[in-house]
Design a protein around this motif. Structure first.
Motif, PDB file in Angstrom:
ATOM      1  N   HIS A  77       9.717   0.763   0.846  1.00 47.25           N
ATOM      2  CA  HIS A  77       9.215   1.348  -0.012  1.00 47.25           C
ATOM      3  C   HIS A  77       9.510   1.395  -1.415  1.00 47.25           C
ATOM      4  CE1 HIS A  77       7.429   5.205  -1.895  1.00 47.25           C
ATOM      5  NE2 HIS A  77       6.647   5.535  -0.818  1.00 47.25           N
ATOM      6  N   ASN A  78       8.238   1.172  -2.363  1.00 49.72           N
ATOM      7  CA  ASN A  78       8.660   0.925  -3.903  1.00 49.72           C
ATOM      8  C   ASN A  78       9.555   1.704  -4.789  1.00 49.72           C
ATOM      9  OD1 ASN A  78       7.047  -1.364  -3.601  1.00 49.72           O
ATOM     10  ND2 ASN A  78       5.100  -0.453  -4.486  1.00 49.72           N
ATOM     11  N   ALA A  79       9.705   3.039  -4.114  1.00 55.52           N
ATOM     12  CA  ALA A  79      10.382   4.070  -4.836  1.00 55.52           C
ATOM     13  C   ALA A  79      11.889   3.778  -4.784  1.00 55.52           C
ATOM     14  CB  ALA A  79       9.898   5.543  -4.468  1.00 55.52           C
ATOM     15  N   VAL A  80      12.254   3.104  -3.801  1.00 59.25           N
ATOM     16  CA  VAL A  80      13.662   3.056  -3.551  1.00 59.25           C
ATOM     17  C   VAL A  80      14.060   1.381  -3.722  1.00 59.25           C
ATOM     18  CG1 VAL A  80      14.284   5.058  -2.456  1.00 59.25           C
ATOM     19  CG2 VAL A  80      13.326   3.211  -1.170  1.00 59.25           C
ATOM     20  N   VAL A  81      13.307   0.722  -4.703  1.00 58.84           N
ATOM     21  CA  VAL A  81      13.731  -0.604  -5.228  1.00 58.84           C
ATOM     22  C   VAL A  81      13.461  -0.901  -6.359  1.00 58.84           C
ATOM     23  CG1 VAL A  81      12.818  -3.084  -4.418  1.00 58.84           C
ATOM     24  CG2 VAL A  81      12.473  -1.336  -2.934  1.00 58.84           C
ATOM     25  N   LYS A  82      14.581  -1.307  -7.176  1.00 58.46           N
ATOM     26  CA  LYS A  82      14.908  -1.605  -8.681  1.00 58.46           C
ATOM     27  C   LYS A  82      14.094  -2.894  -8.788  1.00 58.46           C
ATOM     28  CE  LYS A  82      18.565   1.665  -9.734  1.00 58.46           C
ATOM     29  NZ  LYS A  82      20.174   1.557 -10.250  1.00 58.46           N
ATOM     30  N   GLY A  83      13.140  -3.140  -9.455  1.00 58.91           N
ATOM     31  CA  GLY A  83      12.476  -4.352  -9.807  1.00 58.91           C
ATOM     32  C   GLY A  83      11.542  -4.741  -8.636  1.00 58.91           C
ATOM     33  N   LYS A  84      10.793  -6.016  -8.813  1.00 61.18           N
ATOM     34  CA  LYS A  84      10.119  -6.542  -7.885  1.00 61.18           C
ATOM     35  C   LYS A  84      10.870  -7.256  -6.968  1.00 61.18           C
ATOM     36  CE  LYS A  84       5.850  -5.453  -9.399  1.00 61.18           C
ATOM     37  NZ  LYS A  84       4.917  -6.646 -10.151  1.00 61.18           N
ATOM     38  N   ALA A  85      11.955  -7.899  -7.443  1.00 60.83           N
ATOM     39  CA  ALA A  85      12.888  -8.452  -6.465  1.00 60.83           C
ATOM     40  C   ALA A  85      13.758  -7.522  -5.709  1.00 60.83           C
ATOM     41  CB  ALA A  85      13.353  -9.725  -7.147  1.00 60.83           C
ATOM     42  N   GLY A  86      14.307  -6.682  -6.413  1.00 57.49           N
ATOM     43  CA  GLY A  86      15.083  -5.807  -5.794  1.00 57.49           C
ATOM     44  C   GLY A  86      16.705  -6.241  -5.925  1.00 57.49           C
ATOM     45  N   SER A  87      17.583  -5.161  -6.074  1.00 55.57           N
ATOM     46  CA  SER A  87      19.175  -5.481  -6.336  1.00 55.57           C
ATOM     47  C   SER A  87      19.561  -6.140  -5.044  1.00 55.57           C
ATOM     48  CB  SER A  87      19.620  -4.079  -6.575  1.00 55.57           C
ATOM     49  OG  SER A  87      21.102  -4.335  -6.647  1.00 55.57           O
ATOM     50  N   PRO A  88      20.374  -7.421  -5.429  1.00 55.51           N
ATOM     51  CA  PRO A  88      20.922  -7.791  -4.351  1.00 55.51           C
ATOM     52  C   PRO A  88      22.403  -7.182  -3.883  1.00 55.51           C
ATOM     53  CG  PRO A  88      21.511  -8.810  -6.477  1.00 55.51           C
ATOM     54  CD  PRO A  88      20.457  -7.859  -6.737  1.00 55.51           C
ATOM     55  N   TYR A  89      22.556  -5.959  -4.491  1.00 61.28           N
ATOM     56  CA  TYR A  89      23.409  -4.948  -3.873  1.00 61.28           C
ATOM     57  C   TYR A  89      22.955  -3.852  -3.265  1.00 61.28           C
ATOM     58  CZ  TYR A  89      26.267  -8.377  -6.404  1.00 61.28           C
ATOM     59  OH  TYR A  89      26.769  -9.483  -6.877  1.00 61.28           O
ATOM     60  N   ALA A 181      10.163   7.776 -10.129  1.00 60.22           N
ATOM     61  CA  ALA A 181      10.131   6.381  -9.549  1.00 60.22           C
ATOM     62  C   ALA A 181       8.758   6.008  -8.755  1.00 60.22           C
ATOM     63  CB  ALA A 181      11.174   6.117  -8.269  1.00 60.22           C
ATOM     64  N   LYS A 182       8.246   4.709  -9.154  1.00 58.35           N
ATOM     65  CA  LYS A 182       6.861   4.283  -8.486  1.00 58.35           C
ATOM     66  C   LYS A 182       6.588   4.621  -7.124  1.00 58.35           C
ATOM     67  CE  LYS A 182       3.570   0.688  -8.830  1.00 58.35           C
ATOM     68  NZ  LYS A 182       3.120  -0.383  -9.303  1.00 58.35           N
ATOM     69  N   GLU A 187       4.708   9.282  -0.712  1.00 63.38           N
ATOM     70  CA  GLU A 187       5.874   9.763  -1.334  1.00 63.38           C
ATOM     71  C   GLU A 187       6.972   9.126  -0.560  1.00 63.38           C
ATOM     72  OE1 GLU A 187       6.658  13.111  -3.076  1.00 63.38           O
ATOM     73  OE2 GLU A 187       5.044  13.085  -4.573  1.00 63.38           O
ATOM     74  N   TYR A 188       8.138   8.505  -0.997  1.00 65.20           N
ATOM     75  CA  TYR A 188       9.226   8.173   0.022  1.00 65.20           C
ATOM     76  C   TYR A 188      10.017   9.571   0.499  1.00 65.20           C
ATOM     77  CZ  TYR A 188      13.903   6.718   1.338  1.00 65.20           C
ATOM     78  OH  TYR A 188      14.866   6.292   2.109  1.00 65.20           O
ATOM     79  N   SER A 189      10.236   9.486   1.822  1.00 68.66           N
ATOM     80  CA  SER A 189      10.712  10.733   2.416  1.00 68.66           C
ATOM     81  C   SER A 189      12.152  10.642   2.927  1.00 68.66           C
ATOM     82  CB  SER A 189       9.582  11.124   3.602  1.00 68.66           C
ATOM     83  OG  SER A 189      10.250  12.217   4.145  1.00 68.66           O
ATOM     84  N   GLU A 190      12.763  11.219   2.886  1.00 68.91           N
ATOM     85  CA  GLU A 190      14.273  11.067   3.250  1.00 68.91           C
ATOM     86  C   GLU A 190      14.790  12.621   3.613  1.00 68.91           C
ATOM     87  OE1 GLU A 190      17.087   8.122   1.778  1.00 68.91           O
ATOM     88  OE2 GLU A 190      18.809   9.937   1.517  1.00 68.91           O
ATOM     89  N   PHE A 191      15.144  12.733   5.146  1.00 64.41           N
ATOM     90  CA  PHE A 191      15.562  14.225   5.131  1.00 64.41           C
ATOM     91  C   PHE A 191      16.301  14.097   6.475  1.00 64.41           C
ATOM     92  CE2 PHE A 191      15.333  18.099   7.066  1.00 64.41           C
ATOM     93  CZ  PHE A 191      15.410  19.340   6.194  1.00 64.41           C
ATOM     94  N   PRO A 192      17.392  14.672   6.355  1.00 65.82           N
ATOM     95  CA  PRO A 192      18.219  15.168   5.248  1.00 65.82           C
ATOM     96  C   PRO A 192      18.572  13.892   4.409  1.00 65.82           C
ATOM     97  CG  PRO A 192      19.797  15.239   6.991  1.00 65.82           C
ATOM     98  CD  PRO A 192      18.414  14.683   7.483  1.00 65.82           C
ATOM     99  N   ALA A 193      18.763  14.282   3.140  1.00 67.08           N
ATOM    100  CA  ALA A 193      19.089  13.333   2.079  1.00 67.08           C
ATOM    101  C   ALA A 193      20.457  12.888   2.298  1.00 67.08           C
ATOM    102  CB  ALA A 193      19.075  14.156   0.566  1.00 67.08           C
ATOM    103  N   LYS A 194      20.807  11.735   2.000  1.00 65.65           N
ATOM    104  CA  LYS A 194      21.730  11.080   2.075  1.00 65.65           C
ATOM    105  C   LYS A 194      22.463  10.676   0.651  1.00 65.65           C
ATOM    106  CE  LYS A 194      20.446   8.144   6.032  1.00 65.65           C
ATOM    107  NZ  LYS A 194      19.024   8.220   5.822  1.00 65.65           N
ATOM    108  N   ALA A 195      23.865  10.911   0.707  1.00 65.97           N
ATOM    109  CA  ALA A 195      24.553  10.651  -0.755  1.00 65.97           C
ATOM    110  C   ALA A 195      24.356   9.425  -1.266  1.00 65.97           C
ATOM    111  CB  ALA A 195      25.919  11.093  -0.541  1.00 65.97           C
ATOM    112  N   THR A 196      24.145   9.256  -2.574  1.00 66.27           N
ATOM    113  CA  THR A 196      23.743   8.031  -3.418  1.00 66.27           C
ATOM    114  C   THR A 196      25.024   7.296  -3.448  1.00 66.27           C
ATOM    115  OG1 THR A 196      21.894   9.183  -4.304  1.00 66.27           O
ATOM    116  CG2 THR A 196      22.671   7.216  -5.633  1.00 66.27           C
TER     117      THR A 196
END
Length: 583
Positions: A77-89, A181-182, A187-196
């Motif tokens: 989902h786009n909302a949980v990706v940083k950049g077009k390529a995404g974070s390698p971490y 976030a785009k 919308e991105y759904s996460e339930f229950p939420a997990k710690a970041t």
């Protein structure tokens, strides 16, 4: 003994030949480098440039906005990706390879295995990332062995913490991304939420949090004063051990462990010896808290740690004129007992480029810092690809923005690396004169550092205290020290100033005593950069005079006829001395 010299590469960018990339460009628009860019010719040249290890950054499959669903990889989902390529971490599958890097996506693991073999054939060892603290929010392994249960598969999601949960949960609360976030059509759904991932135990992570990741649970209950539950062994420990063994079994030679200090040292104490018992691999820890250094070395069994909050910060300060060269002494003293364990560097994927407007503004300013990083200890030294070509890092790639760094989030290419790779003879014909000069300086320095026994395994003696009140030595811009092994003594001095310097360096009697060098004995003196030879002497009776070009250094080797034997309890190996005391 060979000094470890690491070349960090980001394959997605390193081998990308696409010209004029577009800001926020997609994979189709901007392209991606591939494992195949590391041809035998390229790898052999990297080895000839003085490197012993190559750190392939961003190898594991991570979240991305590129749709690989046709290959059986679930789209993120786009909302949980940083950049077009995404974070390698933001790892999406610990058991798989980033599909961007393969010529044939279906063969991506095989292509990486062949790259390991090709790298070894060139005389280089392979380091990859191990990201133990967090994973992508939509982590799901479709490549794991059948006997392995997926992360979170058996978690009790109704409990904030359980020793055998792989994640931390916020029961009854859904994840909310307030900062816009785009989103896609839904919308991105996460339930229950997990710690970041950055220890954010809230369902409302901010834009500056690692919102695209979720924190892994190693048995530490953060909601109850970080109470630990390590007995019996937590489930996550076994899963992480299996992942490390999976990659070590493929023949890689080391792990660079991302944010290792955010994982309890007790885990490393348990896991690292088990991995090493099965495969001879080295472990490098990203640790930024100096109070934890010795714990992660002695208890955690790490071979090496980042020397960021220490030598990097000091050298950057000296290069930029905020600190004095004499401050280097205090930095080295603070880690004298573990100097051989510290990885020295001036650039990596997290830091700004030396030549950027945010650092020094021109690449040559970093050369004296590289002299210090490469030659003061027996410890490893690392170079971020493009650094040796003066890459400025002033592109506005997209998510990364104009920040002086080379983006790890965007599809991009670097003209400096393209010109080097397209020059099949590697004679610098496509490089500017400034790039060619810098490149040659790096190659000379790293080959000297990697081959001179006095640097690889010899004693170190700091000369700054002996020159603290020397009117012919500017401790703001000049730094000097000795290295000694066997019949060889090296006098090394650097000049951080933008103009040439002529210095007279005092060498105290104590240096001759502890390094077992005869005062005023004739030796064969060789300038290791020019090759020029003459007869020379070192003596405490008068200072040694030398000229040092602007933003450069000198390495003079004094080779004596006979090796002077010291007291039986003294050796030349990896000892650290300072002008007034022995540590």
């Amino acid at each position: 003994m060979e000094k470890i010299i690491i070349y960090q590469v980001f394959p997605r960018i390193f081998g990308n030949r696409r010209k004029s990339p577009r800001t926020y460009g997609s994979l189709a628009e901007n392209g991606s480098g591939k494992f195949s860019a590391f041809t035998p010719r390229v790898l052999n040249q990297i080895r000839q440039n003085g490197y012993t290890h190559i750190w392939y950054t961003g190898v594991l499959e991570h979240s991305t906005r590129t749709d690989y669903s046709a290959y059986g990889i679930v789209k993120d989902h786009n909302a949980v990706v940083k950049g077009k390529a995404g974070s390698p971490y933001a790892i999406k599958d610990y058991y798989d390879i980033d599909p961007d890097l393969a010529d044939n996506v279906y063969d991506r693991m095989k292509e990486f295995e062949v790259l390991i073999s090709r790298t070894h054939d060139a005389g280089l060892k392979v380091i990859i990332d191990f990201i133990p603290n967090h994973v992508a929010r939509q982590y799901h392994s479709d490549a794991k062995p059948l006997t392995v249960s997926d992360l979170g598969q058996n978690d009790n999601v109704f409990k904030h913490f359980d020793r055998d949960n792989n994640f931390y949960y916020l029961p009854g609360q859904g994840l909310t991304l307030h900062f816009g976030a785009k989103q896609e059509d839904f919308e991105y759904s996460e339930f229950p939420a997990k710690a970041t991932g950055n220890d954010c135990f809230s369902p409302f992570p901010g834009q500056n949090d690692w919102y695209e990741t979720i924190k892994l649970n190693y048995g530490v209950d953060y909601m109850h004063g970080r109470k630990t539950h390590f007995v019996p062994t937590p489930n996550t420990w076994y899963k992480m051990l299996d992942i490390m063994n999976f990659w070590a079994d493929k023949g890689i030679d080391g792990f660079r462990c991302d944010m290792a200090e955010m994982v309890p040292v007790e885990f490393w104490q348990w896991a690292v010896p088990r991995v090493k018992e099965r495969n001879a691999v080295c472990f490098i820890a990203e640790v930024y808290n100096p109070a934890l250094y010795r714990d992660y070395i002695h208890r955690g069994h790490f071979d090496y740690l980042y020397d960021k909050v220490g030598l990097y910060d000091i050298l950057r300060g000296v290069i930029c004129g905020h600190k004095w060269a004499s401050d280097i002494t205090h930095c080295l003293q603070s880690t004298a007992d573990i100097r051989g364990n510290m990885v020295a560097f001036l650039e990596n994927h997290d830091e700004q480029r030396i030549a950027s407007d945010f650092f020094a503004g021109y690449a040559e300013a970093g050369l004296p810092g590289m002299f210090v990083a490469a030659t003061t200890g027996t410890n490893p030294v690392m170079v971020w690809s493009g650094q040796e070509l003066g890459e400025v890092g002033m592109d506005e790639e997209g998510f990364s923005g104009l920040d002086g760094r080379t983006s790890i989030f965007d599809y991009w290419s670097l003209r400096s690396l393209q010109n080097w790779l397209n020059d099949e003879s590697f004679d610098g014909s496509l490089l500017t004169e400034a790039q060619k000069s810098l490149y040659n300086s790096y190659n000379q320095l790293l080959n000297i550092a990697g081959k001179e026994p006095a640097i690889c395994k010899g004693a170190f003696y700091d000369l700054m205290s002996a020159n603290a009140h020397n009117p012919f030595f500017n401790k703001q811009f000049n730094y000097a020290f000795l290295r000694k092994y066997g019949k060889d003594a090296l006098l090394i001095a650097v000049n951080f100033e933008r103009k040439d310097a002529t210095v007279r360096i005092n060498i105290p009697e104590n240096a001759f005593k502890v390094l077992n060098i005869n005062d005023n004995e004739a030796a064969t003196l060789t300038d290791l950069f020019t090759g020029k030879q003459m007869v020379g002497t070192l003596t405490s009776a008068c200072p040694f005079e030398m000229s040092i070009p602007a933003h450069y250094g000198r390495i003079l080797r004094f080779r004596y006829e006979t090796e002077i034997k010291a007291d039986a309890h003294k050796t030349d190996d990896d000892r650290v001395y300072f002008s007034s005391n022995f540590l």
